[in-house]
Design a protein around this motif. Structure first.
Motif, short mmCIF file in Angstrom:
data_model
loop_
_atom_site.label_atom_id
_atom_site.label_comp_id
_atom_site.label_asym_id
_atom_site.label_seq_id
_atom_site.Cartn_x
_atom_site.Cartn_y
_atom_site.Cartn_z
N GLY A 1 -9.32 89.04 50.48
CA GLY A 1 -8.56 88.00 51.16
C GLY A 1 -7.29 88.59 51.76
N ASN B 1 -12.12 93.23 60.33
CA ASN B 1 -12.29 91.81 60.05
C ASN B 1 -13.65 91.59 59.41
OD1 ASN B 1 -9.81 91.11 61.18
ND2 ASN B 1 -10.70 90.89 63.21
N SER B 2 -13.70 90.74 58.41
CA SER B 2 -14.94 90.47 57.72
C SER B 2 -15.78 89.47 58.50
CB SER B 2 -14.64 89.89 56.33
OG SER B 2 -15.85 89.52 55.70
N GLN B 3 -17.08 89.61 58.43
CA GLN B 3 -17.98 88.65 59.04
C GLN B 3 -18.31 87.53 58.07
OE1 GLN B 3 -21.32 90.70 60.77
NE2 GLN B 3 -20.03 91.99 62.03
N ILE B 4 -17.81 87.64 56.82
CA ILE B 4 -18.09 86.62 55.81
C ILE B 4 -17.13 85.44 55.94
CG2 ILE B 4 -18.15 86.16 53.33
CD1 ILE B 4 -18.93 89.15 53.00
N LYS B 5 -15.82 85.75 56.03
CA LYS B 5 -14.80 84.71 56.16
C LYS B 5 -13.72 85.20 57.12
CE LYS B 5 -14.94 82.33 51.71
NZ LYS B 5 -14.15 81.91 50.57
N ASP B 6 -13.14 84.28 57.89
CA ASP B 6 -12.11 84.65 58.87
C ASP B 6 -10.90 85.30 58.24
OD1 ASP B 6 -13.61 83.77 60.99
OD2 ASP B 6 -12.66 81.79 61.06
N GLU B 7 -10.48 84.84 57.08
CA GLU B 7 -9.26 85.35 56.46
C GLU B 7 -9.51 86.55 55.52
OE1 GLU B 7 -10.84 81.99 53.93
OE2 GLU B 7 -10.52 82.28 56.05
N TRP B 8 -10.67 87.14 55.58
CA TRP B 8 -10.99 88.30 54.76
C TRP B 8 -10.99 89.56 55.61
CZ3 TRP B 8 -15.44 87.33 50.76
CH2 TRP B 8 -15.05 86.31 49.88
#
Length: 113
Positions: free
Chosen positions: A2, A45-52
């Protein structure tokens, strides 16, 4: 991991960690340590969650046992349930070797050089 401007551990993961840094991974606080790895990419940037945020890593080895980590150990860099991304300072290297490297990976600090 996060990430936000008010999340120090997320900022450290994004801005302080660098390619070549070592890390150990746990899944949830006091559960066993899962693996030892080495960072091989910049933060993305993560493709799982925007804020990760995430980084690619090289697997060094899986832990040799799945013994839960002792709850009485409370250093910030230890897997205590609230730790996510903390640097092990030089003054704690010997303790890190005793509590993490030897029991979970059968390794010494000299093996990481």
């Amino acid at each position: 991991m996060g990430w936000s401007d008010d999340n120090k551990q997320g900022r450290d993961f994004s801005r302080t960690m660098k390619i070549g840094d070592w890390f150990y991974l746990t899944l949830g606080g006091g559960s066993g340590i899962k693996l030892l790895g080495k960072i091989v990419s910049d933060v993305e940037n993560s493709q799982i969650k925007d804020e990760w945020r995430e980084r690619k890593y090289q697997l060094v080895c899986y832990a040799l046992n799945s013994t839960p980590y002792p709850a009485e150990h409370k250093k910030k860099w230890e897997p205590t349930g609230q730790s996510t991304c903390f640097e092990v300072k030089k003054e704690n290297f010997e303790l890190f070797e005793t509590r993490i490297l030897k029991p979970y990976f059968d390794m010494h600090l000299s093996d990481l050089i």
